[in-house]
Each structure stands twice: as structure tokens, then as C-alpha cells.
Design a protein around this motif. Structure first.
Motif, mmCIF file in Angstrom:
data_model
loop_
_atom_site.group_PDB
_atom_site.id
_atom_site.type_symbol
_atom_site.label_atom_id
_atom_site.label_comp_id
_atom_site.label_asym_id
_atom_site.label_seq_id
_atom_site.Cartn_x
_atom_site.Cartn_y
_atom_site.Cartn_z
ATOM 1 N N HIS A 92 37.575 -5.411 56.012
ATOM 2 C CA HIS A 92 38.532 -5.926 55.297
ATOM 3 C C HIS A 92 38.815 -7.338 56.054
ATOM 4 C CE1 HIS A 92 39.903 -1.847 54.492
ATOM 5 N NE2 HIS A 92 39.896 -2.419 53.323
ATOM 6 N N ALA A 93 38.657 -8.451 54.986
ATOM 7 C CA ALA A 93 39.034 -9.656 55.381
ATOM 8 C C ALA A 93 40.685 -10.127 54.894
ATOM 9 C CB ALA A 93 38.402 -10.878 54.797
ATOM 10 N N ILE A 94 41.423 -10.441 56.097
ATOM 11 C CA ILE A 94 42.906 -10.308 55.571
ATOM 12 C C ILE A 94 43.370 -11.634 55.762
ATOM 13 C CG2 ILE A 94 45.061 -9.459 56.490
ATOM 14 C CD1 ILE A 94 43.552 -6.716 57.528
ATOM 15 N N LYS A 100 46.702 -11.335 51.754
ATOM 16 C CA LYS A 100 45.826 -10.854 50.769
ATOM 17 C C LYS A 100 44.436 -10.168 51.418
ATOM 18 C CE LYS A 100 42.559 -12.441 47.450
ATOM 19 N NZ LYS A 100 41.961 -13.694 46.720
ATOM 20 N N ILE A 101 44.041 -8.985 51.043
ATOM 21 C CA ILE A 101 43.047 -8.349 51.575
ATOM 22 C C ILE A 101 41.790 -8.475 50.667
ATOM 23 C CG2 ILE A 101 42.472 -5.968 52.448
ATOM 24 C CD1 ILE A 101 45.319 -5.479 52.943
ATOM 25 N N THR A 102 40.679 -8.612 51.234
ATOM 26 C CA THR A 102 39.365 -8.670 50.506
ATOM 27 C C THR A 102 38.404 -7.691 51.166
ATOM 28 O OG1 THR A 102 40.007 -11.050 49.662
ATOM 29 C CG2 THR A 102 37.566 -10.151 49.439
ATOM 30 N N ASP A 103 37.905 -6.756 50.309
ATOM 31 C CA ASP A 103 36.790 -5.931 50.889
ATOM 32 C C ASP A 103 35.470 -6.631 51.114
ATOM 33 O OD1 ASP A 103 38.461 -3.928 50.479
ATOM 34 O OD2 ASP A 103 37.457 -3.148 48.760
ATOM 35 N N ARG A 128 36.864 1.049 61.862
ATOM 36 C CA ARG A 128 37.412 0.225 61.000
ATOM 37 C C ARG A 128 37.369 -1.325 61.613
ATOM 38 N NH1 ARG A 128 43.968 0.890 59.969
ATOM 39 N NH2 ARG A 128 44.521 -0.807 61.195
ATOM 40 N N LEU A 129 37.066 -2.205 60.653
ATOM 41 C CA LEU A 129 36.824 -3.647 61.058
ATOM 42 C C LEU A 129 37.771 -4.613 60.190
ATOM 43 C CD1 LEU A 129 35.601 -5.828 62.538
ATOM 44 C CD2 LEU A 129 33.913 -6.111 60.693
ATOM 45 N N GLU A 130 38.750 -5.379 60.865
ATOM 46 C CA GLU A 130 39.328 -6.275 60.036
ATOM 47 C C GLU A 130 39.066 -7.759 60.643
ATOM 48 O OE1 GLU A 130 43.049 -4.639 61.233
ATOM 49 O OE2 GLU A 130 42.432 -2.818 60.429
#
Length: 151
Positions: A92-94, A100-103, A128-130
Motif C-alpha cells: 500500500h502507498a498511503i 488515500k490508499i493505493t494498492d 506487510r509494506l506501506e
């Protein structure tokens, strides 16, 4: 692989869990959503179709779907859990401004579990990676603000 509505309904029936219109509507919102909605956001999308339904019904069903593994609950610093229908391994990019969260997918990061296991001796079962930054919309808003203040 991410499940389909039909496969989830089939699984619920096999577990003798009633297939209610509310459950189906909640699942449909999650399937169609690309923004990892909160329970409140799911409720707002279906409340007109189910006027007697409470937010608690949405929360309870999201908890059920999470417990069954159909949905992933994501908790971040804003105290509002978000729900992700895509249970495949992804990242996820947050947006640090709007949330907003984008896969995104990046296959080489799977090697992180192997490296972590070798370095720590742990038997790694998931990760998990953010990554955090400004989404394109917030970048544009910030750019427009800078243009007007520099004019």
C-alpha cells in the motif's frame, strides 16, 4: 487469489451463515471499492437501501468477513480501520495528507520474508509494506496553492 462474490456466498452457505441482503450489499461495496473504505464509508454507501440498518450491522459483518479471511482489516494512525477486499499479497502507498490508499504489487519484496527468516531465525508467515507520501491529487492541490501564493 481474491475471491468473487459468488465464491464468498458459497462459502458462507457452507458454513450455515445466512445470506442477507445487507451482507451481500456490504460485500458488493468492498468488491467495487478501490479506496479501502472504513465501516462508516461502507454504511454511507448502502444506508439508503437499508433504512433500518445500523452502523453496528456493518461493523459486525466486516468483523465476520475479516474472521473468515474474505477481507483484511488495516489499522493506521487515524484510528479508523479500513477494509481491503483484495487479500492477495500486495502493498500500500498511503497519502500522508488525505489518507488515500493505493494498492501496488512488487514481486521481489517476497524475498523479504526469506531474508528476515535467515537474519532473525524467525519462522516468518507474513509481512506487510506501506509507503507514505503525497498522492497525485494532493500534489496537484499543493502545486496550485504554491502557484497562487507565488503570484
Amino acid at each position: 487469489m481474491t475471491a468473487t462474490l459468488d465464491s464468498i456466498i458459497h462459502s458462507l452457505k457452507k458454513k450455515n451463515i445466512r445470506i442477507t441482503p445487507q451482507r451481500t450489499a456490504i460485500l458488493e461495496v468492498l468488491i467495487q471499492s478501490k479506496n479501502h473504505p472504513t465501516a462508516e464509508e461502507v454504511y454511507k454507501q448502502i444506508e439508503l437501501d437499508f433504512p433500518g440498518m445500523s452502523v453496528a450491522t456493518v461493523y459486525n459483518n466486516l468483523r465476520l468477513f475479516t474472521d473468515l479471511g474474505f477481507v483484511k482489516e488495516m489499522s493506521y494512525g487515524d484510528n479508523a480501520s479500513r477494509f481491503d477486499f483484495t487479500t492477495d499479497l500486495h502493498y500500500h502507498a498511503i497519502c500522508s495528507k488525505c489518507g488515500k490508499i493505493t494498492d501496488f504489487h512488487y514481486p521481489n519484496l517476497d524475498d523479504v520474508e526469506i531474508a528476515a527468516s535467515k537474519l532473525t531465525g524467525y519462522k516468518i508467515d507474513s509481512h506487510r509494506l506501506e509507503v507514505y507520501g503525497l498522492c497525485p491529487d494532493c500534489q496537484e492541490t499543493e502545486s496550485n496553492i504554491n502557484k497562487t501564493t507565488n503570484s
